[in-house]
Design a protein around this motif. Structure first.
Motif, PDB file in Angstrom:
ATOM      1  N   TRP A  36       0.834  -1.172  -0.090  1.00 17.02           N
ATOM      2  CA  TRP A  36       0.152  -0.207   0.060  1.00 17.02           C
ATOM      3  C   TRP A  36       0.735   1.239  -0.082  1.00 17.02           C
ATOM      4  O   TRP A  36       1.994   1.260   0.826  1.00 17.02           O
ATOM      5  N   PHE A  37       0.479   2.170  -0.850  1.00 17.40           N
ATOM      6  CA  PHE A  37       1.155   3.671  -0.871  1.00 17.40           C
ATOM      7  C   PHE A  37      -0.119   4.481  -0.509  1.00 17.40           C
ATOM      8  O   PHE A  37      -1.281   4.102  -0.518  1.00 17.40           O
ATOM      9  N   ARG A  38       0.357   5.891   0.002  1.00 16.03           N
ATOM     10  CA  ARG A  38      -0.763   6.753   0.199  1.00 16.03           C
ATOM     11  C   ARG A  38      -0.320   8.112  -0.485  1.00 16.03           C
ATOM     12  O   ARG A  38       0.917   8.516  -0.472  1.00 16.03           O
ATOM     13  N   GLN A  39      -1.313   9.073  -0.988  1.00 13.83           N
ATOM     14  CA  GLN A  39      -0.829  10.208  -1.251  1.00 13.83           C
ATOM     15  C   GLN A  39      -1.771  11.198  -0.687  1.00 13.83           C
ATOM     16  O   GLN A  39      -3.069  11.347  -0.853  1.00 13.83           O
ATOM     17  N   ALA A  40      -1.216  12.232   0.268  1.00 11.61           N
ATOM     18  CA  ALA A  40      -2.119  13.169   0.763  1.00 11.61           C
ATOM     19  C   ALA A  40      -2.009  14.377  -0.178  1.00 11.61           C
ATOM     20  O   ALA A  40      -1.188  14.728  -0.862  1.00 11.61           O
ATOM     21  N   PRO A  41      -3.090  15.137   0.122  1.00 13.24           N
ATOM     22  CA  PRO A  41      -3.066  16.549  -0.858  1.00 13.24           C
ATOM     23  C   PRO A  41      -1.814  17.315  -0.784  1.00 13.24           C
ATOM     24  O   PRO A  41      -1.211  17.727   0.198  1.00 13.24           O
ATOM     25  N   GLY A  42      -1.208  17.754  -1.901  1.00 13.19           N
ATOM     26  CA  GLY A  42       0.012  18.528  -2.158  1.00 13.19           C
ATOM     27  C   GLY A  42       1.173  17.827  -1.685  1.00 13.19           C
ATOM     28  O   GLY A  42       2.402  18.378  -1.780  1.00 13.19           O
ATOM     29  N   LYS A  43       1.158  16.343  -1.550  1.00 17.60           N
ATOM     30  CA  LYS A  43       2.352  15.604  -1.296  1.00 17.60           C
ATOM     31  C   LYS A  43       2.701  14.615  -2.001  1.00 17.60           C
ATOM     32  O   LYS A  43       1.774  14.079  -3.083  1.00 17.60           O
ATOM     33  N   GLU A  44       3.958  13.953  -2.062  1.00 14.35           N
ATOM     34  CA  GLU A  44       4.218  12.897  -3.047  1.00 14.35           C
ATOM     35  C   GLU A  44       3.551  11.633  -2.674  1.00 14.35           C
ATOM     36  O   GLU A  44       3.367  11.419  -1.206  1.00 14.35           O
ATOM     37  N   ARG A  45       3.497  10.604  -3.357  1.00 15.35           N
ATOM     38  CA  ARG A  45       2.907   9.338  -2.832  1.00 15.35           C
ATOM     39  C   ARG A  45       3.984   8.626  -2.153  1.00 15.35           C
ATOM     40  O   ARG A  45       5.272   8.506  -2.576  1.00 15.35           O
TER      41      ARG A  45
END
Length: 124
Positions: A36-45
């Motif tokens: 699993w990966f995640r990407q927050a608003p304005g940030k890199e995955r």
């Protein structure tokens, strides 16, 4: 092409829990290392967690250790991410990732397949 499909995202209060699921309708699912990966608003995955093809080896980002648990059930062609003690900073789109070899996904460079993502929002 392998299509990974995530589910289980949603809105939860801080301190709450969610379980994300990922599946793929391919007979070779059992052979894949996943993660699993995640990407927050304005940030890199960013990498969150990885699991080997048989579930025996797991890896976690420091930010989620002790709160998230990754697992893989080959008989059901499912991978899960159990998340507890959620924090507002866990808010992100969560992506399922897979690779054609059995070692766990551990970085972008190891990923062969991506899901489209599921949104997790943690309110304070």
């Amino acid at each position: 092409q392998v299509q990974l499909v995530e589910s289980g995202g949603g809105l939860v209060q801080a301190g709450g829990s969610l379980r994300l699921s990922c599946t793929a309708a391919v007979s070779t699912f059992r052979l894949y290392g996943m993660g699993w990966f995640r990407q927050a608003p304005g940030k890199e995955r960013e990498f969150v967690a990885g699991v080997s093809w048989n579930g025996d080896s797991t890896y976690y980002a420091d930010s989620v250790k002790g709160r998230f648990t990754i697992s893989k059930v080959n008989a059901n062609k499912m991978m899960y991410l159990r998340m507890i003690s959620l924090k507002p900073e866990d808010t992100a789109v969560y992506y399922c990732a897979g690779r054609r070899v059995g070692a766990a996904v551990s970085a972008h460079s190891t990923v062969d397949y991506w899901g489209k993502g599921t949104l997790v929002t943690v309110s304070s």
